[in-house]
Scaffold this motif. Structure first.
Motif, mmCIF file in Angstrom:
data_model
loop_
_atom_site.group_PDB
_atom_site.id
_atom_site.type_symbol
_atom_site.label_atom_id
_atom_site.label_comp_id
_atom_site.label_asym_id
_atom_site.label_seq_id
_atom_site.Cartn_x
_atom_site.Cartn_y
_atom_site.Cartn_z
ATOM 1 N N VAL A 33 0.859 -1.184 0.000
ATOM 2 C CA VAL A 33 0.000 0.000 0.000
ATOM 3 C C VAL A 33 0.892 1.229 0.000
ATOM 4 O O VAL A 33 2.014 1.195 0.502
ATOM 5 N N SER A 34 0.385 2.311 -0.575
ATOM 6 C CA SER A 34 1.161 3.555 -0.616
ATOM 7 C C SER A 34 0.607 4.529 0.413
ATOM 8 O O SER A 34 -0.579 4.492 0.757
ATOM 9 N N MET A 35 1.480 5.392 0.880
ATOM 10 C CA MET A 35 1.093 6.414 1.847
ATOM 11 C C MET A 35 0.836 7.716 1.090
ATOM 12 O O MET A 35 1.693 8.163 0.341
ATOM 13 N N PRO A 36 -0.327 8.330 1.276
ATOM 14 C CA PRO A 36 -0.588 9.593 0.584
ATOM 15 C C PRO A 36 0.328 10.701 1.092
ATOM 16 O O PRO A 36 0.847 10.641 2.206
ATOM 17 N N SER A 37 0.516 11.715 0.278
ATOM 18 C CA SER A 37 1.482 12.762 0.610
ATOM 19 C C SER A 37 1.103 13.538 1.868
ATOM 20 O O SER A 37 1.979 14.065 2.549
ATOM 21 N N LYS A 38 -0.169 13.609 2.231
ATOM 22 C CA LYS A 38 -0.537 14.370 3.433
ATOM 23 C C LYS A 38 -0.023 13.704 4.712
ATOM 24 O O LYS A 38 0.168 14.363 5.720
ATOM 25 N N TYR A 39 0.197 12.378 4.689
ATOM 26 C CA TYR A 39 0.710 11.676 5.868
ATOM 27 C C TYR A 39 2.229 11.632 5.913
ATOM 28 O O TYR A 39 2.807 11.393 6.963
ATOM 29 N N ARG A 40 2.884 11.818 4.789
ATOM 30 C CA ARG A 40 4.345 11.697 4.737
ATOM 31 C C ARG A 40 4.993 12.745 5.626
ATOM 32 O O ARG A 40 4.636 13.908 5.590
ATOM 33 N N LYS A 41 5.962 12.342 6.413
ATOM 34 C CA LYS A 41 6.706 13.181 7.358
ATOM 35 C C LYS A 41 5.823 13.760 8.463
ATOM 36 O O LYS A 41 6.250 14.615 9.217
ATOM 37 N N ASN A 42 4.574 13.310 8.560
ATOM 38 C CA ASN A 42 3.673 13.766 9.612
ATOM 39 C C ASN A 42 3.224 12.619 10.513
ATOM 40 O O ASN A 42 3.068 12.795 11.710
ATOM 41 N N ILE A 43 3.000 11.461 9.925
ATOM 42 C CA ILE A 43 2.509 10.294 10.654
ATOM 43 C C ILE A 43 3.480 9.149 10.405
ATOM 44 O O ILE A 43 3.873 8.899 9.266
ATOM 45 N N TRP A 44 3.855 8.453 11.466
ATOM 46 C CA TRP A 44 4.760 7.319 11.344
ATOM 47 C C TRP A 44 3.984 6.042 11.578
ATOM 48 O O TRP A 44 3.230 5.928 12.541
ATOM 49 N N ILE A 45 4.205 5.083 10.693
ATOM 50 C CA ILE A 45 3.530 3.797 10.767
ATOM 51 C C ILE A 45 4.588 2.742 11.031
ATOM 52 O O ILE A 45 5.626 2.725 10.383
ATOM 53 N N LYS A 46 4.310 1.864 11.991
ATOM 54 C CA LYS A 46 5.276 0.823 12.326
ATOM 55 C C LYS A 46 4.639 -0.551 12.153
ATOM 56 O O LYS A 46 3.436 -0.671 11.957
ATOM 57 N N ARG A 47 5.466 -1.562 12.214
ATOM 58 C CA ARG A 47 5.014 -2.940 12.077
ATOM 59 C C ARG A 47 3.981 -3.249 13.158
ATOM 60 O O ARG A 47 4.160 -2.914 14.320
ATOM 61 N N GLY A 48 2.877 -3.863 12.771
ATOM 62 C CA GLY A 48 1.835 -4.236 13.717
ATOM 63 C C GLY A 48 0.688 -3.237 13.791
ATOM 64 O O GLY A 48 -0.340 -3.534 14.388
ATOM 65 N N ASP A 49 0.841 -2.062 13.188
ATOM 66 C CA ASP A 49 -0.248 -1.081 13.178
ATOM 67 C C ASP A 49 -1.354 -1.544 12.235
ATOM 68 O O ASP A 49 -1.128 -2.325 11.316
ATOM 69 N N PHE A 50 -2.551 -1.023 12.476
ATOM 70 C CA PHE A 50 -3.691 -1.338 11.629
ATOM 71 C C PHE A 50 -4.073 -0.097 10.830
ATOM 72 O O PHE A 50 -4.005 1.023 11.331
ATOM 73 N N LEU A 51 -4.488 -0.321 9.578
ATOM 74 C CA LEU A 51 -4.817 0.760 8.660
ATOM 75 C C LEU A 51 -6.142 0.476 7.978
ATOM 76 O O LEU A 51 -6.555 -0.680 7.860
ATOM 77 N N ILE A 52 -6.786 1.535 7.514
ATOM 78 C CA ILE A 52 -7.908 1.398 6.595
ATOM 79 C C ILE A 52 -7.392 1.859 5.242
ATOM 80 O O ILE A 52 -6.811 2.937 5.123
#
Length: 169
Positions: free
Chosen positions: A51-70
């Motif tokens: 999955v790709s991360m949209p530009s609004k989340y880049r450098k603002n939100i960090w996602i790590k292993r084990g997190d859940f996403l929609i």
């Protein structure tokens, strides 16, 4: 809009908003992050894809292993089959479980993570509560505690003994 203002709005959106996945959206678990704002995820049925991360989340939100996403599916994607639409925190997961929107396959995983997090965080010794006048501006109880480092506590007895030793020397 400044970078700080943008970050503030994105974080408030994620923390405050309650998100329920639509019919097209899926709840997925992050397995790893290979880089370039891509994340390898697994669905409740066991299907793995990027999955790709949209530009609004880049450098603002960090996602790590084990997190859940929609995630929202991308029709034309070969390797990257979806885009992140929302990052779920613990409170979101609990509310989705109560409402019955949470996949059964992830129920055990979420419970295991919550119990591991509770066990891995050491219990902090409780200190007697001081009135606001006594505590002053020295109260650091509302600050973030980094659980990756060992916590060292100094008792008053030790510090008094050290002061006496310094005075004697």
């Amino acid at each position: 809009m400044s970078q700080a203002t943008k970050r503030k709005h994105v974080v408030q959106e994620l923390l405050g908003e309650h998100m329920v996945p639509s019919d097209q959206q899926q709840i997925v678990k992050v397995l790893r992050t290979p880089g370039n704002n891509l994340h390898e995820v697994e669905t409740a049925q066991g299907q793995r894809f990027l999955v790709s991360m949209p530009s609004k989340y880049r450098k603002n939100i960090w996602i790590k292993r084990g997190d859940f996403l929609i995630v929202d599916p991308i029709e034309e994607g070969e390797k990257v089959k979806a885009e992140i639409s929302f990052v779920l925190c613990k409170n979101h997961v609990r509310s989705l479980q109560k409402e019955g929107h949470w996949p059964e396959a992830f129920s055990e995983v979420a419970e295991r993570q919550n119990s591991v997090n509770r066990q891995s965080q050491p219990e902090l010794p409780t200190e007697p509560q001081l009135s606001r006048e006594e505590s002053g501006s020295e109260d650091d109880s509302d600050l973030f505690v980094n659980t990756n480092h060992r916590q060292y506590y100094e008792s008053e007895e030790e510090s008094e003994e050290e002061e006496e030793e310094e005075e004697a020397a």
